[in-house]
Design an enzyme around this catalytic site. Structure first.
Site, PDB file in Angstrom:
ATOM      1  N   SER A 281     120.895  33.497 -18.414  1.00 23.30           N
ATOM      2  CA  SER A 281     121.526  33.717 -17.681  1.00 23.30           C
ATOM      3  C   SER A 281     120.640  34.842 -16.602  1.00 23.30           C
ATOM      4  O   SER A 281     121.365  35.521 -15.189  1.00 23.30           O
ATOM      5  CB  SER A 281     122.504  34.761 -18.073  1.00 23.30           C
ATOM      6  OG  SER A 281     122.310  35.401 -19.562  1.00 23.30           O
TER       7      SER A 281
ATOM      8  N   ASN B  50     127.440  35.298 -12.595  1.00 18.87           N
ATOM      9  CA  ASN B  50     127.118  36.406 -13.899  1.00 18.87           C
ATOM     10  C   ASN B  50     127.182  37.548 -12.695  1.00 18.87           C
ATOM     11  O   ASN B  50     127.705  39.183 -13.301  1.00 18.87           O
ATOM     12  CB  ASN B  50     126.085  36.159 -14.182  1.00 18.87           C
ATOM     13  CG  ASN B  50     125.483  36.118 -15.650  1.00 18.87           C
ATOM     14  OD1 ASN B  50     127.781  35.476 -16.003  1.00 18.87           O
ATOM     15  ND2 ASN B  50     125.275  35.110 -16.570  1.00 18.87           N
TER      16      ASN B  50
HETATM   17  N1  3HC Z   1     133.910  23.323 -27.085  1.00 12.67           N
HETATM   18  C1  3HC Z   1     134.604  22.212 -26.838  1.00 12.67           C
HETATM   19  N2  3HC Z   1     136.141  22.440 -25.588  1.00 12.67           N
HETATM   20  C2  3HC Z   1     136.510  23.106 -26.066  1.00 12.67           C
HETATM   21  C3  3HC Z   1     136.125  24.001 -26.615  1.00 12.67           C
HETATM   22  C4  3HC Z   1     134.928  24.395 -27.173  1.00 12.67           C
HETATM   23  N3  3HC Z   1     134.212  25.716 -27.559  1.00 12.67           N
HETATM   24  N4  3HC Z   1     137.334  25.184 -26.366  1.00 12.67           N
HETATM   25  C5  3HC Z   1     138.579  24.523 -25.945  1.00 12.67           C
HETATM   26  N5  3HC Z   1     137.773  23.623 -25.627  1.00 12.67           N
HETATM   27  C6  3HC Z   1     138.793  21.915 -24.522  1.00 12.67           C
HETATM   28  C7  3HC Z   1     139.992  22.552 -25.627  1.00 12.67           C
HETATM   29  O1  3HC Z   1     139.525  21.202 -27.307  1.00 12.67           O
HETATM   30  C8  3HC Z   1     141.134  21.389 -24.756  1.00 12.67           C
HETATM   31  O2  3HC Z   1     140.515  20.358 -24.518  1.00 12.67           O
HETATM   32  P1  3HC Z   1     141.824  19.226 -23.925  1.00 12.67           P
HETATM   33  O3  3HC Z   1     142.390  20.491 -23.068  1.00 12.67           O
HETATM   34  O4  3HC Z   1     141.207  17.862 -23.887  1.00 12.67           O
HETATM   35  O5  3HC Z   1     142.936  19.706 -25.323  1.00 12.67           O
HETATM   36  C9  3HC Z   1     140.341  22.713 -23.380  1.00 12.67           C
HETATM   37  O6  3HC Z   1     138.925  22.861 -24.458  1.00 12.67           O
HETATM   38  C10 3HC Z   1     141.820  23.883 -23.753  1.00 12.67           C
HETATM   39  O7  3HC Z   1     141.259  24.604 -24.514  1.00 12.67           O
HETATM   40  P2  3HC Z   1     142.602  24.947 -25.433  1.00 12.67           P
HETATM   41  O8  3HC Z   1     143.847  24.720 -25.144  1.00 12.67           O
HETATM   42  O9  3HC Z   1     142.282  24.923 -26.916  1.00 12.67           O
HETATM   43  O10 3HC Z   1     142.181  27.039 -24.678  1.00 12.67           O
HETATM   44  P3  3HC Z   1     142.881  26.778 -22.848  1.00 12.67           P
HETATM   45  O11 3HC Z   1     143.332  26.034 -22.531  1.00 12.67           O
HETATM   46  O12 3HC Z   1     143.009  28.608 -23.948  1.00 12.67           O
HETATM   47  O13 3HC Z   1     140.859  26.691 -22.787  1.00 12.67           O
HETATM   48  C11 3HC Z   1     138.796  27.697 -22.361  1.00 12.67           C
HETATM   49  C12 3HC Z   1     140.190  27.943 -23.413  1.00 12.67           C
HETATM   50  C13 3HC Z   1     138.216  26.654 -22.098  1.00 12.67           C
HETATM   51  C14 3HC Z   1     138.017  28.562 -23.048  1.00 12.67           C
HETATM   52  C15 3HC Z   1     139.674  28.559 -20.962  1.00 12.67           C
HETATM   53  O14 3HC Z   1     140.593  30.485 -21.448  1.00 12.67           O
HETATM   54  C16 3HC Z   1     138.875  29.154 -20.166  1.00 12.67           C
HETATM   55  O15 3HC Z   1     138.594  28.588 -19.321  1.00 12.67           O
HETATM   56  N6  3HC Z   1     138.753  30.491 -20.473  1.00 12.67           N
HETATM   57  C17 3HC Z   1     136.942  31.186 -19.632  1.00 12.67           C
HETATM   58  C18 3HC Z   1     135.618  30.913 -20.289  1.00 12.67           C
HETATM   59  C19 3HC Z   1     135.054  31.343 -18.820  1.00 12.67           C
HETATM   60  O16 3HC Z   1     135.105  31.752 -18.151  1.00 12.67           O
HETATM   61  N7  3HC Z   1     133.492  30.899 -19.109  1.00 12.67           N
HETATM   62  C20 3HC Z   1     132.535  31.596 -18.790  1.00 12.67           C
HETATM   63  C21 3HC Z   1     131.765  32.827 -19.538  1.00 12.67           C
HETATM   64  S1  3HC Z   1     130.553  33.758 -18.870  1.00 12.67           S
HETATM   65  C22 3HC Z   1     128.937  32.385 -19.019  1.00 12.67           C
HETATM   66  O17 3HC Z   1     129.142  31.593 -19.591  1.00 12.67           O
HETATM   67  C23 3HC Z   1     127.833  32.777 -18.293  1.00 12.67           C
HETATM   68  C24 3HC Z   1     126.701  33.113 -19.269  1.00 12.67           C
HETATM   69  O18 3HC Z   1     125.731  33.192 -18.431  1.00 12.67           O
HETATM   70  C25 3HC Z   1     127.132  33.732 -20.741  1.00 12.67           C
END
Ligand code: 3HC
Length: 284
Positions: free
Chosen positions: A119, A190
């Site tokens: 990243s 990022n």
């Molecule tokens: N693996 C697989 N599927 C997942 C999962 C995981 N770790 N976490 C959640 N899911 C799936 C769930 O099974 C659910 O699927 P469905 O709709 O088919 O049933 C769907 O995602 C939604 O999950 P939940 O209902 O449990 O929970 P939320 O609606 O709160 O969603 C989230 C969870 C998708 C993590 C949401 O909160 C989100 O989008 N958060 C923001 C994440 C973000 O910004 N990520 C970027 C981070 S920065 C980065 O990655 C850069 C790196 O370089 C550091």
């Protein structure tokens, strides 16, 4: 360029998430970690995730078994020799990544693309550890990889056009939205996201509001799916700290100086979800 076999290196949350994405897209995956214990844990994680989807009616048993059958867990790097594309998500340490790419360059003589999921590290510096820097690029997935739609494709100075277009085709075959970016620490997401996350920690430390109210404010006020403190716990506080340090090294912008509270929490081993303790408590 058709990618049929993908090698994934590294035992963290990124490789296991990407393994699910790639296997679902119909490609074969060799999932490599240095220890049998670590690859077994990743495969167990994949099986759990597939089982959850079967339970929810999103996949049937046959499709789940087919996806699982495409993933092979390996410990020896030489097992990746037949892969068309290798993507590493090992620790964010330039020395470790360079050594890995030197080894991959020898082992994967026929791979069309050697990619890093870094990243913040320089893709060009990593590519310089190989004899064929034109086949090296960044393919940056987001966490959690099965859910997040974006992939950043990073072109370093010597990355070939065929590598960039092959990486794009691969990411699109994985169902992702692709953006192109040049080789600067933090790329697009990022470099824009982390000053915001860092400022949320500074705000908490300064007593601007409570943890819950800071997160509720950004969810309710900006329609973000998670508040900044929850998101830091998801990404990992150690990872977040190293991202901020790398951004600061690259841009010398005071906005990237890590919040002292973040440094303190990392020093105390409170790294977020992965250790059970971060801004929130996940131990129960
Ligand atoms: N693996 C697989 N599927 C997942 C999962 C995981 N770790 N976490 C959640 N899911 C799936 C769930 O099974 C659910 O699927 P469905 O709709 O088919 O049933 C769907 O995602 C939604 O999950 P939940 O209902 O449990 O929970 P939320 O609606 O709160 O969603 C989230 C969870 C998708 C993590 C949401 O909160 C989100 O989008 N958060 C923001 C994440 C973000 O910004 N990520 C970027 C981070 S920065 C980065 O990655 C850069 C790196 O370089 C550091």
């Amino acid at each position: 360029m058709t990618v049929k076999q993908v090698g994934l290196v590294g035992s963290g949350i990124m490789s296991s998430g990407v393994a699910e994405v790639v296997a679902k897209a119909g490609m074969d995956v060799a999932l490599r970690s240095r220890t049998q214990e670590a690859v077994d844990a990743m495969v167990a994680g994949l099986e759990k995730s597939l089982a959850k989807q079967v339970e929810k009616g999103k996949l049937d048993d046959a499709a789940s078994a087919e996806i699982r059958g495409r993933v092979r867990a390996v410990t020896d790097l030489s097992e990746l020799s037949s892969c068309d594309l290798v993507l590493e998500s090992v620790v964010e340490d330039i020395t470790v990544k360079k050594q890995l790419f030197t080894d991959l360059d020898d082992v994967c003589a026929n791979a069309k693309i050697l990619a890093t999921n870094t990243s913040t590290l320089s893709v060009g510096d990593i590519a310089a550890a190989t004899k064929n820097p034109e086949r090296v690029c960044g393919i940056h997935f987001f966490n959690p990889a099965p859910v997040m739609p974006l992939v950043e494709i990073v072109r370093a100075e010597k990355t070939g056009s065929a590598t960039v277009s092959g990486a794009r085709t691969f990411a699109e075959a994985c169902g992702k939205t692709v953006v192109d970016v040049i080789d600067r620490a933090g790329f697009i997401v990022n470099s824009l996201l982390f000053p915001y996350l860092n400022n949320a920690v500074k705000a908490l430390d300064a007593g601007l509001a409570t943890r819950d109210d800071i997160d509720a404010a950004m969810k309710g006020g900006c329609n973000f799916p998670m508040g900044p403190l929850e998101l830091l716990d998801l990404v990992g506080l150690d990872t977040s700290l190293s991202i901020l340090e790398a951004l600061h090294d690259e841009y010398q912008d005071p906005n990237y100086v890590p919040a002292p509270m973040l440094e303190q929490m990392v020093g105390d081993g409170r790294l977020g979800r992965k250790t059970g303790q971060g801004f929130y408590d996940y131990s129960k």
